[in-house]
Write an enzyme that holds these catalytic residues in place. Structure first.
Site, short mmCIF file in Angstrom:
data_model
loop_
_atom_site.label_atom_id
_atom_site.label_comp_id
_atom_site.label_asym_id
_atom_site.label_seq_id
_atom_site.Cartn_x
_atom_site.Cartn_y
_atom_site.Cartn_z
N ASP A 19 0.15 5.23 0.72
CA ASP A 19 -0.94 6.02 1.30
C ASP A 19 -0.69 7.50 1.39
OD1 ASP A 19 -2.37 3.77 2.05
OD2 ASP A 19 -1.53 3.71 4.06
N GLU A 55 0.84 -1.20 0.00
CA GLU A 55 0.00 0.00 0.00
C GLU A 55 0.87 1.25 0.00
OE1 GLU A 55 -3.84 -0.46 2.09
OE2 GLU A 55 -3.26 1.40 3.11
N GLU A 61 -3.01 10.30 3.43
CA GLU A 61 -4.20 10.53 4.23
C GLU A 61 -4.15 11.95 4.76
OE1 GLU A 61 -4.90 7.72 7.36
OE2 GLU A 61 -4.73 6.00 6.02
#
Ligand code: NAG
Length: 291
Positions: free
Chosen positions: A100, A98, A102
């Protein structure tokens, strides 16, 4: 925070030129809603997509395609006003890996946290967090993931903020074998997001809205077990040579981009797992000691 050194600005322009001019795709064609029961909506004839969050639910979408390497750009305008407790995400994910972005909301007038992480073989714990050098709620800004066999580079408006390198030769796993899909969501994380959960979402301000547009994936698409790259992906890079910046396949940070990233990290990084000795009593992860 508003004054940039001229050298910094010209460096940004240089990166943007290297990044090319891929046009934003169409959200009807390229994405599908995954959850939220109507709270996510394609707008503006497919040019934009709004995610909403209310007391009952958030919402999310994903790309129809899976990718194995590429340069993914998204323009996002984050929840304005009191966004405490909200989290907006934009990430690539496969079963084990993953990459990411955010965005952790905050009370009115206080800064968002940009949170980044890289998971390989299910193992994360590689958080780096930043303040942004602009208000991400008043206009769209471009968040990019450049993922090629040697680098995962996170960039904000063309400015690299993080470079996770392939150090497989030194025993550090790198996301290289599993195709990833793009996901984005807006959800309620008021049990942890803002000041460790102390500040809750203000539901009198709901629904909260985060807007997306300009999704572009200059990427190798995973199609029936085959990797299909845009024509010339590897050829162009081979001609241009690693680091020249033509073509994302071989792209790495130029000396100038590297210096700019270090400048951003010095000024705006608020958490770095590599500097968190307390968390890793046996020593920080291997990649932290490699350049
Ligand atoms: C919210 O703002 C406060 C005060 O500026 C800051 O200390 C905190 O880290 C911010 N929270 C998030 C989630 O960004």
């Amino acid at each position: 925070m508003r004054s940039f050194a001229p050298v910094f600005l010209s460096a940004v322009v240089a990166w943007l030129e290297l990044a090319g001019t891929a046009q934003g795709g169409n959200f009807y064609q390229d994405t599908e809603m995954t959850w939220g029961d109507g709270r996510g909506k394609v707008v503006d004839g497919g040019r934009g997509l709004d995610l909403t969050l209310d007391r009952t639910s958030g919402s999310g979408f994903q790309s129809k395609s899976e990718y194995l390497f590429g340069k993914i750009d998204m323009q996002i305008k984050l929840v304005p006003g009191n966004s405490a407790g909200t989290v907006t995400t934009f990430y690539l994910s496969s079963h084990d890996d993953e990459i990411d972005f955010e965005f952790l909301g905050n009370v009115s007038g206080e800064p968002y946290t940009l949170h980044t992480n890289v998971f390989t073989r299910g193992q994360g714990q590689r958080e780096q967090q930043f303040r942004l050098w602009f208000d991400p709620t008043t206009a769209f800004h471009t968040y990019s993931i450049l993922w090629n066999p040697q680098h995962v580079i996170f960039a904000v408006d063309g400015t690299p903020v993080r470079d996770f390198k392939n150090h497989e030769a030194r025993g550090v796993a790198f996301p290289r074998t599993q195709p990833m899909r793009l996901y984005a969501s807006l959800w309620n994380a008021d049990d942890w997001a803002t000041e460790g959960g102390r500040v809750k979402a203000d539901w009198s301000k709901a629904p909260f809205v985060a807007s997306f547009r300009g999704f572009s994936a200059d990427a190798c698409v995973w199609d029936g077990g085959r990797q299909r790259c845009p024509e010339g992906t590897m050829e162009a890079a081979a001609v241009a040579g690693a680091g020249s910046g033509r073509g994302w396949w071989n792209q790495q940070l130029s000396d100038m981009s590297y210096r700019r990233m270090r400048w951003v990290q010095r000024k705006f990084m608020i958490y770095n797992y590599c500097a968190d000795a307390k968390r890793f009593p046996q020593g920080v992860p291997a990649e932290c000691k490699l350049r």
